[in-house]
Design a protein around this motif. Structure first.
Motif, mmCIF file in Angstrom:
data_model
loop_
_atom_site.group_PDB
_atom_site.id
_atom_site.type_symbol
_atom_site.label_atom_id
_atom_site.label_comp_id
_atom_site.label_asym_id
_atom_site.label_seq_id
_atom_site.Cartn_x
_atom_site.Cartn_y
_atom_site.Cartn_z
ATOM 1 N N PRO A 185 0.970 -0.982 0.436
ATOM 2 C CA PRO A 185 -0.067 0.044 -0.251
ATOM 3 C C PRO A 185 0.765 1.391 0.058
ATOM 4 N N PRO A 186 0.206 2.639 -0.362
ATOM 5 C CA PRO A 186 0.996 3.882 -0.049
ATOM 6 C C PRO A 186 1.682 4.220 0.842
ATOM 7 N N ARG A 187 2.958 4.668 0.958
ATOM 8 C CA ARG A 187 3.264 5.169 2.145
ATOM 9 C C ARG A 187 2.134 5.923 3.242
ATOM 10 N N GLY A 188 2.112 5.683 4.590
ATOM 11 C CA GLY A 188 1.645 6.622 4.830
ATOM 12 C C GLY A 188 -0.303 5.952 5.065
ATOM 13 N N PHE A 189 -0.282 5.071 4.287
ATOM 14 C CA PHE A 189 -0.976 4.225 4.257
ATOM 15 C C PHE A 189 -1.424 3.282 5.889
ATOM 16 N N ALA A 190 -2.807 3.478 6.573
ATOM 17 C CA ALA A 190 -2.693 2.724 8.020
ATOM 18 C C ALA A 190 -4.470 2.947 7.675
ATOM 19 N N ALA A 197 -12.559 -3.586 8.227
ATOM 20 C CA ALA A 197 -11.528 -3.100 7.990
ATOM 21 C C ALA A 197 -11.770 -1.960 6.462
ATOM 22 N N LEU A 198 -11.139 -0.685 7.246
ATOM 23 C CA LEU A 198 -11.021 0.176 6.811
ATOM 24 C C LEU A 198 -9.702 0.975 6.663
ATOM 25 N N GLY A 199 -9.260 1.366 5.679
ATOM 26 C CA GLY A 199 -7.624 2.318 5.621
ATOM 27 C C GLY A 199 -7.932 3.136 4.664
ATOM 28 N N GLY A 200 -6.686 4.070 4.666
ATOM 29 C CA GLY A 200 -6.784 5.234 3.658
ATOM 30 C C GLY A 200 -5.399 5.894 4.323
ATOM 31 N N ARG A 240 -4.161 8.999 5.254
ATOM 32 C CA ARG A 240 -4.844 10.721 5.718
ATOM 33 C C ARG A 240 -3.894 11.639 6.107
ATOM 34 N N GLU A 241 -4.763 12.586 5.914
ATOM 35 C CA GLU A 241 -4.062 13.588 5.070
ATOM 36 C C GLU A 241 -5.130 15.103 6.002
ATOM 37 N N ASN A 242 -4.418 15.213 7.253
ATOM 38 C CA ASN A 242 -5.335 16.187 8.336
ATOM 39 C C ASN A 242 -6.248 15.620 8.451
ATOM 40 N N ARG A 243 -7.480 16.839 7.874
ATOM 41 C CA ARG A 243 -8.839 15.053 8.895
ATOM 42 C C ARG A 243 -9.374 14.408 7.343
ATOM 43 N N THR A 244 -8.957 14.550 6.103
ATOM 44 C CA THR A 244 -9.433 13.867 5.434
ATOM 45 C C THR A 244 -8.523 12.382 4.794
ATOM 46 N N LEU A 245 -9.359 11.841 4.091
ATOM 47 C CA LEU A 245 -8.519 10.699 3.621
ATOM 48 C C LEU A 245 -8.218 10.319 2.372
ATOM 49 N N ARG A 246 -7.101 9.527 1.815
ATOM 50 C CA ARG A 246 -7.319 9.703 0.496
ATOM 51 C C ARG A 246 -7.379 8.117 0.337
ATOM 52 N N ASP A 247 -6.663 7.589 -1.367
ATOM 53 C CA ASP A 247 -6.987 5.795 -1.101
ATOM 54 C C ASP A 247 -7.637 4.796 -0.490
ATOM 55 N N VAL A 248 -8.923 5.570 -0.126
ATOM 56 C CA VAL A 248 -9.620 4.932 1.132
ATOM 57 C C VAL A 248 -9.864 3.630 0.336
ATOM 58 N N ARG A 269 -18.812 4.807 12.530
ATOM 59 C CA ARG A 269 -19.094 5.661 13.540
ATOM 60 C C ARG A 269 -17.447 6.066 14.919
ATOM 61 N N ARG A 270 -17.490 5.192 14.362
ATOM 62 C CA ARG A 270 -16.195 4.675 16.284
ATOM 63 C C ARG A 270 -14.557 4.641 15.395
ATOM 64 N N MET A 271 -14.584 4.163 14.530
ATOM 65 C CA MET A 271 -13.714 4.124 13.392
ATOM 66 C C MET A 271 -13.127 5.094 12.782
ATOM 67 N N LEU A 272 -14.274 6.312 12.270
ATOM 68 C CA LEU A 272 -13.884 7.205 11.881
ATOM 69 C C LEU A 272 -12.942 7.872 12.855
ATOM 70 N N SER A 273 -13.613 8.197 13.463
ATOM 71 C CA SER A 273 -13.296 9.289 14.886
ATOM 72 C C SER A 273 -12.083 8.719 15.254
ATOM 73 N N HIS A 274 -11.259 6.919 15.612
ATOM 74 C CA HIS A 274 -10.483 7.384 15.835
ATOM 75 C C HIS A 274 -9.500 7.809 15.071
ATOM 76 N N VAL A 275 -10.329 7.739 13.350
ATOM 77 C CA VAL A 275 -8.816 7.950 12.630
ATOM 78 C C VAL A 275 -8.743 9.316 12.221
ATOM 79 N N CYS A 276 -9.917 10.651 12.337
ATOM 80 C CA CYS A 276 -9.578 11.432 12.926
ATOM 81 C C CYS A 276 -8.386 12.267 13.955
ATOM 82 N N GLU A 277 -8.790 11.341 15.193
ATOM 83 C CA GLU A 277 -7.907 11.917 16.383
ATOM 84 C C GLU A 277 -6.793 11.086 16.676
#
Ligand code: FAD
Ligand code: FES
Ligand code: FES
Lengths: 163, 295
Positions: B184-189, B209-212, B214-222, B286-294
């Protein structure tokens, strides 16, 4: 009418040659063919851990393993741990902590705890709980088992027992 | 009934080939049940759900079917790699984090020590735990057969490989040799989440499973995948589209939840009702996305 398969393996340090049917489980081989009844049949489907044995250094449920797959491997059962110093310490700690009630789960738990201590010599409570996730005990409520295993892994115990 | 059609409660004979060539040749002759770790095959045959073919072929001695290594941007996971070996692999932990997390939540230590990734893929359960992150990671399967005296390889994307519960595009004459995962691309988590009553040992009521990147509060390559909410593990294309490049505020998260509910087709069974599965998917997303944001 399956043809029997001859397998060679090491059982508790001793080379064995036995004849098994292709569909037989390792648990049936141990208990019914080789008369090693320390390994218990609890559920027969991988849920309870009473049948835990060690194969090539890792623990597995013998009820899920095909006996033919023992060929060429190194198998250790609870009988094989009888003279192992760490297993003896575990056994002692199980007794001291009252971690044995009916005792049906105990051989499997000692096998698994012994493997856990190979990987984590000084496990915390959470590590022990996770390590024995695959072992069910219907009697003790686990607390004393976890304490016994942790105690076996603690440094102080080690010095006390190696006098 | 001819011998060709018979199936047995105990196989007639046994083979443990040492080379891929030998294994593929035996398989091409037909009437073979493949054995890897046995953690699915033993309970399935003991209960009578699956009958043995005349020959039980143990593939655990086949050279070259194990190992985990990276080459030319692809991580190759041999079919015989056990769940424990995946957990011990730094490559998997560092680069395929969602697969590593799924292995952490897999069954018990004793089962992880025996269960192979190949068995998990070939068993094709809608709740197979490695399948969900592997789908999200754009994995491929490498299948090998020997139809006319020469080894033939076939690569298929995992998306589309599963056709129904317990059924995949694997032909009876084919062996799964490896699972290949493009780096996966570097930074993919990302995160893997599984819900069941007895954490590891229970078959998942649902998993995600959810991955992408992250750049600030957005996800790329979701990338999003779900388990146990359809007849096979599935990707969530609507959810992915709803999230791609969006600022993850409350509105975007609710849009993604609505999209996820449109991606899944849950049923009611002994583990959960379809209503409950929908609730779980919404809440977990919802829970996973708020984790990702935090993070
Ligand atoms: C108590 C218990 C708990 C479990 N918990 C989980 C869990 O948490 N998550 C989960 O996903 N699964 C779980 N499982 C299911 C099982 O452990 C996994 O699916 C495991 O990965 C199967 O791998 P195996 O090597 O044991 O496969 P096997 O049982 O040997 O084989 C499974 C199937 O795949 C075929 N096969 C295997 N390898 C190949 C190959 N290389 N090529 C072609 N065909 C092949 C076999 O013929 C068979 O049909 C659990 C099982 C039990 C008994
Ligand atoms: S008898 Fe093997 S796990 Fe219960
Ligand atoms: S002591 Fe009885 S099952 Fe554990």
């Amino acid at each position: 009418m399956s043809a029997n398969v001859e397998i060679d393996f090491t059982l508790n340090g001793v080379g064995r040659r036995v004849s098994v049917t292709p569909g037989m489980s390792a648990l049936t081989l141990l208990r019914d063919v080789l008369d090693l009844t320390g390994t218990k049949y609890g559920c027969g489907e991988g849920e309870c851990g009473a049948c835990t044995i060690r194969v090539d250094g890792v623990t597995v449920n013998s009820c899920l393993m095909f006996a033919v797959d023992c060929d060429g491997r190194e198998v250790v059962t609870i009988e094989g741990l009888a003279s192992d110093p760490r297993a003896q310490r575990l056994q002692q700690k199980f007794v001291e902590h009252g971690a044995v009630q009916c005792g049906f789960c105990t051989p499997g738990l000692v096998m698994q705890a012994n493997h856990l201590l190979d990987v984590h010599p000084h496990p915390g409570a959470a590590e022990v709980q996770r390590g024995i996730e695959g072992n069910l005990c219907r009697c003790t409520g686990y607390k004393k088992i976890v304490e016994a295993i942790q105690d076996s892994g603690s440094e102080s115990v080690r010095s006390e027992l190696t006098l | 009934m001819t011998d060709q059609q018979k199936s047995y409660s105990d196989p007639i004979s046994y083979a443990a080939p040492r080379t891929l060539d030998e294994a593929a040749a035996l398989l091409s002759a037909g009437n073979v049940t493949v054995l890897a770790g046995g953690t699915d095959l033993m309970p399935q045959t003991q209960s009578g759900k699956v009958k043995f073919k005349p020959l039980l072929m143990n593939v655990r001695r086949v050279a070259g079917l194990g190992g985990i290594a990276e080459a030319a941007g692809t991580i190759r996971i041999g079919a015989l790699a056990t769940i424990t070996e995946l957990l011990q692999s730094e490559l998997v932990r560092d680069r395929l984090g969602i697969l590593w997390q799924a292995c952490e939540h897999f069954a018990s230590d004793q089962i992880r020590n025996a269960a192979t990734i190949g068995g998990n893929v070939c068993n094709a359960s809608p709740a197979g735990d490695t399948l969900v992150p592997l789908l999200a990671l754009n994995a491929r399967v490498l299948l090998v057969s020997k139809p006319n005296g020469a080894l033939v390889e076939r690569r298929l994307p995992l998306a589309g490989f599963f056709v129904a519960p317990g059924r995949s595009q694997l032909a009876a004459s084919e062996l799964l040799a490896a699972v290949e995962v493009p780096l996966p691309p570097r930074g993919f988590a990302g995160e893997f989440f599984k819900f069941g009553t007895r954490p590891g040992l229970d078959i998942s009521a649902i998993s995600m499973a959810l991955g992408g990147v992250r750049e600030n509060r957005t996800l790329r390559d979701v990338r999003v995948a779900f388990g146990a909410v359809a007849p096979t593990p599935i990707r969530g294309p609507k959810t992915e589209a709803a999230l791609e490049g969006r600022t993850l505020d409350a509105a975007a998260i609710e849009t993604a939840v609505a999209a996820a509910l449109a991606d899944i087709r849950p049923i009611s069974d002994v583990r959960a009702t379809d209503w409950y599965r929908r609730e779980l998917v919404g809440n977990l997303l919802r829970r996973m996305l708020s984790h990702v944001c935090e993070r």
